[in-house]
Structures are given as C-alpha cells and as structure tokens.
Write a protein that holds these residues in place. Sequence first.
Motif, PDB file in Angstrom:
ATOM      1  N   SER A  80       0.594  -1.546  -0.494  1.00 49.37           N
ATOM      2  CA  SER A  80      -0.115   0.424   0.198  1.00 49.37           C
ATOM      3  C   SER A  80       0.480   1.021  -0.203  1.00 49.37           C
ATOM      4  O   SER A  80       1.748   1.614   0.434  1.00 49.37           O
ATOM      5  CB  SER A  80      -0.801   0.118   1.020  1.00 49.37           C
ATOM      6  N   THR A  83      -0.237   3.384   3.549  1.00 51.96           N
ATOM      7  CA  THR A  83       0.595   2.515   4.595  1.00 51.96           C
ATOM      8  C   THR A  83       1.780   2.244   4.414  1.00 51.96           C
ATOM      9  O   THR A  83       2.322   1.815   5.582  1.00 51.96           O
ATOM     10  CB  THR A  83      -1.185   1.674   5.748  1.00 51.96           C
ATOM     11  N   ARG A  85       1.763  -1.358   3.996  1.00 50.06           N
ATOM     12  CA  ARG A  85       1.520  -2.647   4.613  1.00 50.06           C
ATOM     13  C   ARG A  85       1.308  -3.243   3.226  1.00 50.06           C
ATOM     14  O   ARG A  85       0.711  -2.774   2.317  1.00 50.06           O
ATOM     15  CB  ARG A  85       0.393  -2.533   5.410  1.00 50.06           C
ATOM     16  N   VAL A  87      -0.622  -5.235   0.504  1.00 44.60           N
ATOM     17  CA  VAL A  87      -2.289  -5.252  -0.098  1.00 44.60           C
ATOM     18  C   VAL A  87      -3.283  -6.552   0.665  1.00 44.60           C
ATOM     19  O   VAL A  87      -4.129  -6.330   1.090  1.00 44.60           O
ATOM     20  CB  VAL A  87      -2.118  -4.739  -1.066  1.00 44.60           C
ATOM     21  N   GLU A  90      -3.711  -6.208   4.355  1.00 41.63           N
ATOM     22  CA  GLU A  90      -5.377  -4.808   4.622  1.00 41.63           C
ATOM     23  C   GLU A  90      -6.050  -6.060   3.791  1.00 41.63           C
ATOM     24  O   GLU A  90      -7.639  -5.726   4.253  1.00 41.63           O
ATOM     25  CB  GLU A  90      -5.088  -4.006   3.766  1.00 41.63           C
ATOM     26  N   ALA A  94      -9.561  -6.580   6.081  1.00 35.36           N
ATOM     27  CA  ALA A  94     -11.042  -6.056   5.801  1.00 35.36           C
ATOM     28  C   ALA A  94     -12.207  -6.907   5.687  1.00 35.36           C
ATOM     29  O   ALA A  94     -13.557  -7.305   5.669  1.00 35.36           O
ATOM     30  CB  ALA A  94     -10.947  -5.455   4.953  1.00 35.36           C
ATOM     31  N   ASP A 173      -9.838  -3.659  15.718  1.00 32.07           N
ATOM     32  CA  ASP A 173      -9.144  -4.685  15.297  1.00 32.07           C
ATOM     33  C   ASP A 173      -9.903  -5.367  16.807  1.00 32.07           C
ATOM     34  O   ASP A 173     -10.979  -4.981  17.490  1.00 32.07           O
ATOM     35  CB  ASP A 173      -7.805  -4.285  16.456  1.00 32.07           C
ATOM     36  N   THR A 269     -13.870  -4.222   2.793  1.00 33.19           N
ATOM     37  CA  THR A 269     -13.291  -4.358   1.668  1.00 33.19           C
ATOM     38  C   THR A 269     -13.853  -2.400   0.954  1.00 33.19           C
ATOM     39  O   THR A 269     -12.875  -2.573   0.915  1.00 33.19           O
ATOM     40  CB  THR A 269     -13.786  -5.298   1.166  1.00 33.19           C
ATOM     41  N   LEU A 272     -11.882  -0.174   2.337  1.00 34.55           N
ATOM     42  CA  LEU A 272     -10.951   0.289   2.051  1.00 34.55           C
ATOM     43  C   LEU A 272     -10.781   0.874   1.290  1.00 34.55           C
ATOM     44  O   LEU A 272      -9.999   1.635   0.505  1.00 34.55           O
ATOM     45  CB  LEU A 272      -9.732  -1.483   2.295  1.00 34.55           C
ATOM     46  N   VAL A 284      -3.866  -1.056  -3.228  1.00 34.72           N
ATOM     47  CA  VAL A 284      -4.979  -0.989  -2.443  1.00 34.72           C
ATOM     48  C   VAL A 284      -6.483  -1.303  -3.322  1.00 34.72           C
ATOM     49  O   VAL A 284      -7.179  -2.339  -3.682  1.00 34.72           O
ATOM     50  CB  VAL A 284      -5.245   0.059  -1.695  1.00 34.72           C
ATOM     51  N   THR A 288      -7.897  -4.946  -4.037  1.00 31.21           N
ATOM     52  CA  THR A 288      -9.474  -4.907  -3.526  1.00 31.21           C
ATOM     53  C   THR A 288     -10.346  -4.912  -5.105  1.00 31.21           C
ATOM     54  O   THR A 288     -10.975  -6.685  -4.729  1.00 31.21           O
ATOM     55  CB  THR A 288      -9.564  -3.574  -3.593  1.00 31.21           C
TER      56      THR A 288
END
Lengths: 317, 297
Positions: A80, A83, A85, A87, A90, A94, A173, A269, A272, A284, A288
Amino acid sequence: MLVYGLKRLLHVIPVAFGVSVVCFMLIHIAPGDPLAAILPSDASAELQAQMRSFYGLDRPLVVQYGLWIWRALHGDLGVSIATGRSVSGEIAAASLNSIILALAATLIGFTLGSLLGFLAGIFRGGIIDRIASGLSMLGVSVPHYWLGMVLVIVFSVHLGWLPAMGGGPGGSDGRAVGWDYIRYLVLPAITMSVIPMGIIARTIRSLVADILSQDFTQALAAKGLMTRQILRHVIRNAAPTAISVMGLQLGYLLGGSILIETVFSWPGTGFLLNGAIFTRDLPVLQGTILVLAMFFVLVNLIVDVVQGTIDPRIQRS
Amino acid sequence: MAAIITQETTLPRASIARSPGYWSGVARRLSRDPVALIALGLIVLLVAMAILAPYLAPYDPTKASMIRRLKPVGTPGYLLGTDELGRDMLSRLIYGARLSLIMGVVPVPVAFIIGSAIGIIAGYLGGITNTLIMRTVDVFYAFPSVLLAVALSGTLGSGLGNALVSLTVVFIPQIARVAESVTTQVRRLDYVDAARASGAKGHTIILVHVLGNVLGPIFVFATSLISVSMILASGLSFLGLGVRPPDAEWGLMLNTLRTAIYVNPLVAALPGVMIFLTSICFNLFSDGLRSAMDVKS
C-alpha cells in the motif's frame, strides 16, 4: 456431478482471466503516471527511471501483466502506498468484516424475503400479496445508502439505541462474539438486507405461484394430501432456485458493499476501497477490486455447481 | 346509380378503418393502469422541474451564507431549510433534478443502443463471433454493478463525464446479454428462414425481420435499468465520484449533509427522498410497461 462441476470450471477460467486483465488495465486507464502518487513532484528524472524499472513499468504490458498475475496468484498484491503495509494483509483483515456483514444481511434478507414471497405466492391477489409486492418494490427502489442514514438518524441520533458507525468498541481490531460487537452490526446489516429481501421475495413469489399451478400439486391435492403436506413439496421444488438466488445475492452484497460500509464506516473491503480511491492508493484499489471480483466469480461457480447437484434437471439442460 | 353511391357512403366507417396495431394496444393497456400513469405523471413533473429550475427555484442554488446555515424545515423564506453552507434547500433540490436525472437516465439509452447492437450482432451471426463477443461481455458481467461502476470512476477520477462513461459500461453487458438471448430465439423462427430462403441479405433480415421483434423486450429491460441507474449514479456522487461541489446533485447533497444529521436530520434526509421518489416512479412505470407490452421477465 463431477463432470458438470469440471464443465462449469472450464467455463469460468476464461472469465476469471478476463476479469484479471480488466483489473490489471485499471491502473493503465487511470489518468496520469502511476508513479505520480508515489514520487514527490520534484523527483529527478534519474529517480523516476529507477522507480519505473523497480515497479517494472518500463517493460511491455504483457510482461507487466504476467509478473503481476504471477505475484497475485502467490498472494502478493504489492504494498500500500498510503500505509506501507502489504495489500493482501489489509484485504484479508477487511474481508473478514465484509463477510460478517454480508452474511448477516443475507440471512436477514433471505429469511424475511422468502417468508414474504412464500405467503404472497400462496395467497395470490390477497392482502399479504399486496403488502409483499409493495415491500419488495420499496426494497429494490430505495437508495440503500440513504436508508442507512435514515436508520442512523432514528436509532442512533434520536433514540440512542445503537452506535452510528464503526466496526466495534475497539475500532477495527479484535473481533469477539457478544452484544458489544453485535450492536455495531445491527444497523448496517438491516440496511444491507433490504436489497436481497425484495429480490428474494419476488423470486419466491413467482416460483411458488408457478409450482402451485403445475399438474403435480393438483394431483397431490386430488390424492387427498393436506395443505401442509403439499406445501412441503412446494418448498422442496422451490429450494434450488431460492438457494441459488441467495448465493448470488451474497456475492453482490460482498462486491457492492462500498456504499453501506462508507455510510457506517464499517471496516470492510468497501471501506478500504473507498479510502484507496481518495488517497490514489492504486495497489490497494487494484488488489481490492481483483479480490472482490474473483470472489464474485467463485460464488457464481459454487452456486452453479450446488444448484446442479440439488436439481439434476439443470445438468441436463 | 345515385342510389348505389349513397349506399356506399353510408357504409359504416369502422369496416374500412385499419385494425388497431400492437402499439395502440400497448397504449390502451397502459392507459388503464393507474399506478403506471401516476408514476409517468410524476416523472414528467420531475423532468419539467429540472427544465424549469431557473423559474421555479426561489434562490440561486449555489449562493452560500454563513449566517443562515442549517436552518430547519419551515423557516420563513426558506421552506425546506438551508444546507451546511447556508444554501436554500428547496432551490438546490429543484436544481438537483437536472444533474441527477442526466446522470441517472442518460447512461441507459446510450447503453441500450450499444448493448443492443452488440447483442443482436452476436445473436444473429452465432458461431465463433458469438462466442468471442459474449465471452468478452461475460467478463464485464462478472463484476457486481456497484463494484464495476466504482472501479471505473474511481480510477478515471470524479466528474460528470467519467461517471456517465462508467455507468454506461456497467449497463452495456447486461443489455447485450438480453439482446443476444432474444435474438438467438428469433433467429431460429421460421419466418427468418423464409426471408433467407427468398434471398434477403443479412442486413435486410436484421433490420426488417429481427430488429422489430427483438427491440421490444430489450427496451422493456432497459427501462427497468433506469431506476438502478438513478440509485447507482447518485451513489457515485454520494461517494464523491460523480459531480463535483458546488453543483447541486441529490447524491452529492446527501454526502455533504451527512455531517448535519445530528443538527438537522430532516434537512439531511431530503435529497434521499428525491432519489427514492424518482427511482420508484421509474420502477413502477417500467413494471406497467412490461405488463402492457406483455413481455415475460
């Protein structure tokens, strides 16, 4: 059964390939350089060329696609931009939230919709039929994102019964089973259930009416079966179509959850995807859409195979 | 002689009048459907409202005022209150009909033309051409509509033009599939074979024999898409992917008023009422048209 399943699979493979090509091309139809989102606007030509070769953007499109799909098949959808992180990580986080929401909505919609449609199909032209067709007309016509807002206004702002947004007391979370979490699910799930409810009610109404007008149900009645026993036959005949409609609706809800997830800030999602669109986070966005579309293809395949298994007439046609 | 002439002129007119055609039958059946008529009447009113917006709206829909923000419904001078920037809601709802109707309605006729052409050609030619065209159509059909619309307008960027393109692309495969299946059925009918046997060329058969018999069902299907398109189009604006502020459009108004639901919930919900009303009218009219044209769903 196995042969039928393999046949459907063979039909699905080219579609899945096409879907992946469309998802891949999304980045290339986007206006501007895909690198513009990553690099500062004053990046040197040297750095730009370096990044271009790092992301493989200097290769021919076919090679780029090959590399991209190879990595995607191994669960690597890139990183991503927003972020940093992965993909796939993530999306995995999600997806769970989206699946919970879509399942809850499908359950509510299917239960109410089939009950409504069933009663309407039996008592055709009666008051229940009118109410059912009115409700399903409202269900397919209502802008559900607006319905979500209205429910928030009534149940969160005025009555204060349920939270207006979010996925749980601890943010996105940690999921647990308990009223503290289910509270957050109620409004988005009800809002979302309106879409399949109308469609399922309509389908089942015409199915039941159709089955009741067939010769075999009249024969059952002539044989002296009680209404309850005849209805058991009706349910068994309506079930394969009803289940396949439910499966397809689940797929639609998962793929099209962006509006409702945005209204309720539900961390799935769709939410996101919405974030990725506005931060121009292309990896992302692309990842997605690929996952959601592939999931929809998969749901369609499962529905076909399951329907073919329960109802052998479909395999033969 | 004279007697014969007078006898002829007194013959009842009806015997020489043309028998009423299919479309007059459709119109007659439609005129006996009060629900469809009311829905059509409301659609006409909405369109009139959009066209006559400058004459109907009491204020400029984009004129903001910091001192009269979020006035409630029923404020003197501002019948439906004001929005988060102090703009008159009534004026914005009236003007909003313009962009909302354009965004919701225009993609459907465009997709109708393109999708019908694709589907009819695939259905008429059959064979490998059909397979190639329809497999491509299947790929786009494999996306849930909302996802495809969001994916396309999300990558193309916000704006009226991009939203129109995205929605059109969403509806083309749906219409093409209907067109293809109807055409495949018609193509197998005897009169098409008869036309071919009598030496008619391909395009003549499509234009004369096929088109007239397939357009009806495709048309009915397309009208049922308008309400979907209205909801999707406003949904795109609601996500910030359609029209850009400060333009008045119902979905966008719903989006910018979201923060006002705690202060002035009634005003915040108003644009959605308009989308709902429009979408239900198109749905009811399409249902009426379907039964008047006697097309099975």
